[in-house]
Design a protein around this motif. Structure first.
Motif: not given
Lengths: 281, 281
Positions: A77-83
């Motif tokens: 799983v690779a999330p984003d780094t900010s909203p």
């Protein structure tokens, strides 16, 4: 949750998804690779946290993790780094190391960031619940890795959430944000100047304060232009040695900070994670 | 030649270079990966031709070829797909399948494209001479592969330049440009309506007209949205069967037209090339 992209790859499936996040108050995008597997089986999960300026897309396109994940039976799983979004405040100076793409894996408490920049809660609590619901993930077998700012995120999350992650590794991580310009700028802006609070988000300080993992793997290129000023792995090596925290720190000759470096050692890291995830508990 | 980027990767070196091309009358950019090797050795060269809208960058970032090239000792060169620059005419309609990023590996003869769109000469003659001069390349051991429009380029170059390439393979290639909208539009625009000329740039027609390779490998995803209208591998399979041209055509279930497909089978293709490049001649 909306599936924005879905591609068969290495016999499994690479997806890119968007969902409304209650942590950040925005839509969030992440990618997830599910390897080929038998129906009904639940699989170990590796979290990959990305570095400054990145979204989920950098590692998804350039990380070269799918072959190893398919062979080893790992979800990644690779999330984003900010909203992200029009309502989300960015650094007024537009610098690359603050604001969009630079959430630093903390819950901001200072205006104007406190409302949306809640990446710790998002990755520690909200996104795992979504992954468990939507994918064949065995949440008893999780590990975490990251690159640069994401290495900082991986190390601090593993060291603080005792028992959550069976393994942690990092590529060219920020290990001592309290002592380097990137981290100092981010922490002052997001969580203020209480240095005791900073220690909770600083891998060197966490090890000094008694946090432990069974072992830690770090790869660092010696031609990395951020090595001397921002990364300083020697501070982490010294802290681990003083504390008796097992650490494998490999200095890789000639390698820089790019995904050409990360992709080279990705399979090594995934094998190291699999060794700790795929045996009996 | 200017080296724009140079990164250590999988023990070798990934470079991106720019040079003034006499073929196109523009600066041209390409990438080249040189695997780890002993000083003084010359290495086989695999040419990778990219598809519509791509530059050298797509396969360089997403192709996942470096691990296999490092293991097998192969140089991989990835040229651009058209001339670029302010002086270079683009399709007035701005469509993705003509003009910039869509050179179709021909030497254009029609205005306004004839001056710069000379991708056949560039890849067949000019760039190989540069590679031989600048890199440890054994030009007696070359092979060629490509994706989509680049599969068309690889097949037509291998079939026409007898003896140049020891192996050819393709991912979801355009095999019959004379019979599909992409190719018909490009050929009419670049080289006019002389159908006999088209046959020189059409893999099906070349096989019909007697061109041969020892064998050919093609992978094609069956979930490729361009399969039925633009790719039509069955036309090539039929032409090869009628002509006695050996062909391995693999229809890969679930795969689409993206680099998630290409990267999955890249190592397969490179092993197939290495089998034909690395033995004694």
């Amino acid at each position: 949750m909306d599936i924005l992209e879905s591609h068969v790859a290495f016999g499994g499936r690479q997806e890119v998804c968007r969902h409304a996040s209650s942590s950040t108050g925005t839509d969030m995008t992440f990618s997830v690779y599910v390897p080929p597997h038998e129906e009904g089986v639940r699989l170990p999960v590796v979290w990959y946290l990305s570095g400054l300026t990145c979204s989920h897309a950098n590692v998804t396109e350039k990380g070269e993790y799918r072959r190893a994940c398919a062979e080893l039976g790992l979800i990644l799983v690779a999330p984003d780094t900010s909203p992200r979004g029009n309502d989300v405040p960015d650094d007024p100076q537009g610098s690359y190391d603050l604001g969009l793409g630079a959430g630093f894996y903390v819950d901001a408490t200072r205006s104007p960031y406190a409302q949306h920049y809640r990446m710790w809660s998002y990755i520690a609590d909200e996104l795992p619940a979504l992954i468990e619901r939507e994918y064949p993930a065995d949440m008893q077998r999780q590990s975490i890795m990251g690159h640069s700012m994401g290495g900082h995120g991986a190390l601090t999350m593993a060291l603080r959430m005792t028992g959550r992650f069976r393994a942690v590794s990092a590529f060219s991580p920020i290990v001592a944000p309290s002592q380097v310009p990137w981290g100092q700028k981010a922490f002052e802006t997001y969580i203020g100047d209480d240095r005791e609070l900073w220690r909770r988000h600083d891998a060197v300080a966490l090890v000094e304060d008694g946090a432990r993992m069974p072992d830690i793997l770090i790869d660092q290129g010696d031609a990395d232009s951020f090595l001397a000023e921002q990364l300083k792995p020697e501070l982490f090596a010294a802290a681990c040695q003083r504390a008796g925290q097992p650490l494998t720190l490999r200095i890789q000759p000639g390698y820089d900070h790019s995904y050409y470096f990360v992709s080279t050692f990705m399979a090594d890291h995934l094998n190291w994670h699999a060794d700790r995830l795929c045996d009996a508990p």
